[in-house]
Design an enzyme around this catalytic site. Structure first.
Site, mmCIF file in Angstrom:
data_model
loop_
_atom_site.group_PDB
_atom_site.id
_atom_site.type_symbol
_atom_site.label_atom_id
_atom_site.label_comp_id
_atom_site.label_asym_id
_atom_site.label_seq_id
_atom_site.Cartn_x
_atom_site.Cartn_y
_atom_site.Cartn_z
ATOM 1 N N ASN A 58 -35.323 16.308 0.257
ATOM 2 C CA ASN A 58 -35.000 17.730 0.279
ATOM 3 C C ASN A 58 -34.597 18.218 -1.112
ATOM 4 O OD1 ASN A 58 -34.434 20.319 1.306
ATOM 5 N ND2 ASN A 58 -33.410 19.488 3.111
ATOM 6 N N ILE A 59 -34.447 19.507 -1.263
ATOM 7 C CA ILE A 59 -33.889 20.077 -2.480
ATOM 8 C C ILE A 59 -32.452 19.577 -2.624
ATOM 9 C CG2 ILE A 59 -33.313 22.235 -3.655
ATOM 10 C CD1 ILE A 59 -35.477 23.560 -1.858
ATOM 11 N N THR A 64 -33.538 13.565 -8.936
ATOM 12 C CA THR A 64 -33.377 13.455 -10.390
ATOM 13 C C THR A 64 -32.496 12.268 -10.757
ATOM 14 O OG1 THR A 64 -33.651 15.844 -10.667
ATOM 15 C CG2 THR A 64 -32.590 14.640 -12.468
ATOM 16 N N GLU A 133 -41.607 12.367 -9.184
ATOM 17 C CA GLU A 133 -40.746 13.232 -8.383
ATOM 18 C C GLU A 133 -41.636 14.059 -7.466
ATOM 19 O OE1 GLU A 133 -37.129 16.475 -8.939
ATOM 20 O OE2 GLU A 133 -38.426 15.983 -10.638
#
Length: 265
Positions: A58-59, A64, A133
């Site tokens: 998910n966001i 990262t 990513e």
């Protein structure tokens, strides 16, 4: 202006060998099983020596952090999402436009996302392991799917994007060897999102994160509706930073060593 040359190229590609060619009937909306082309033997041998791993989630799920953790590993190259491109296409910000009016700008953004992710997948790989990513697969199965299911993308736009995606699967090498799924509670993502305070994300509601989480679960946990692009390694990612780094270290060999990836659940 950007779309006009693309339309001409797309029309020629469709006439020659694109979606719907060879007299194949058009089918209804929704993901389909796609027959991939056979790659030349030399390409297959080259792929056997190299691996592509996609970090999905998910966001604000911690992608990262995961990429940064493995970026210093030997013979690993990291490809982040090309967000800077999505924010600036010759002075336009389709990412920001989509978050403010998904019904109007969803197709515009996702067309460009599909193009830029295809570029990520097909650029020459210089290291034994490529860590990406997200992927062109999650762009289609998560974000395009969410726009359609939420009523913000008309069926005709959804079908056209799906046709292009299916053509890419048949004719381009966008294969993946492992998916690392950072499984995170939507509420956790929402709190992290508010803390990092990115401009485009300020308008994202919790309900959106819940919908994105549900689609990840359908795709990577239940295995329902969507084709599985690769074996999936699930890492529970609700923890604080120190604990997440420990989990990444514990899973290092399962992620970076080809023999161990075959045993991922």
């Amino acid at each position: 202006m950007l779309l006009w040359p693309l339309r001409g190229w797309a029309a020629r590609a469709l006439r020659c060998f694109g979606p719907g060619s060879r007299g194949s009937p058009a089918s209804g909306p929704g993901p389909r099983r796609v027959q991939r082309r056979a790659w030349p033997p030399d390409k297959e041998q080259e792929k056997e020596k190299k691996s592509v791993i996609c970090v999905e989630g998910n966001i604000a799920s911690g992608k990262t952090t995961c990429l940064e953790f493995f970026s210093n590993a030997t013979d690993v190259e990291v490809l982040t999402e090309p967000v800077s491109k999505w924010r600036n296409v010759r002075g336009h910000n389709p990412l920001g436009l989509m978050y403010h009016d998904a019904s109007r700008w969803g197709l515009t953004l996702q067309t460009y996302v599909q193009l830029t992710m295809l570029d990520r997948h097909t650029r020459p790989q210089v290291s034994s392991v490529r860590l990406m990513e997200r992927s062109i697969h999650s762009a289609r199965y998560i974000f395009v799917e969410n726009l359609y299911r939420s009523g913000k993308m008309p069926e005709v736009d959804y079908v056209v994007l799906s046709e292009w995606f299916d053509w890419i699967l048949r004719n381009m090498d966008v294969s993946v060897d492992l998916i690392v799924y950072l499984r995170t509670n939507p509420e956790t993502c929402y709190q992290r999102l508010k803390k990092r305070c990115r401009e485009e994300e300020k308008v994202i509601p919790l309900e959106y994160l819940e919908a994105i989480h549900h689609l990840h679960e359908e795709w990577l946990i239940k295995g329902s509706l969507f084709p599985m692009a690769a074996p999936v390694l699930v890492i529970e990612a609700d923890h604080h930073m120190e604990r997440m780094l420990e989990l990444f270290e514990q899973n290092r060999d399962r992620i970076l060593t080809p023999e161990n990836r075959k045993h991922c659940p």
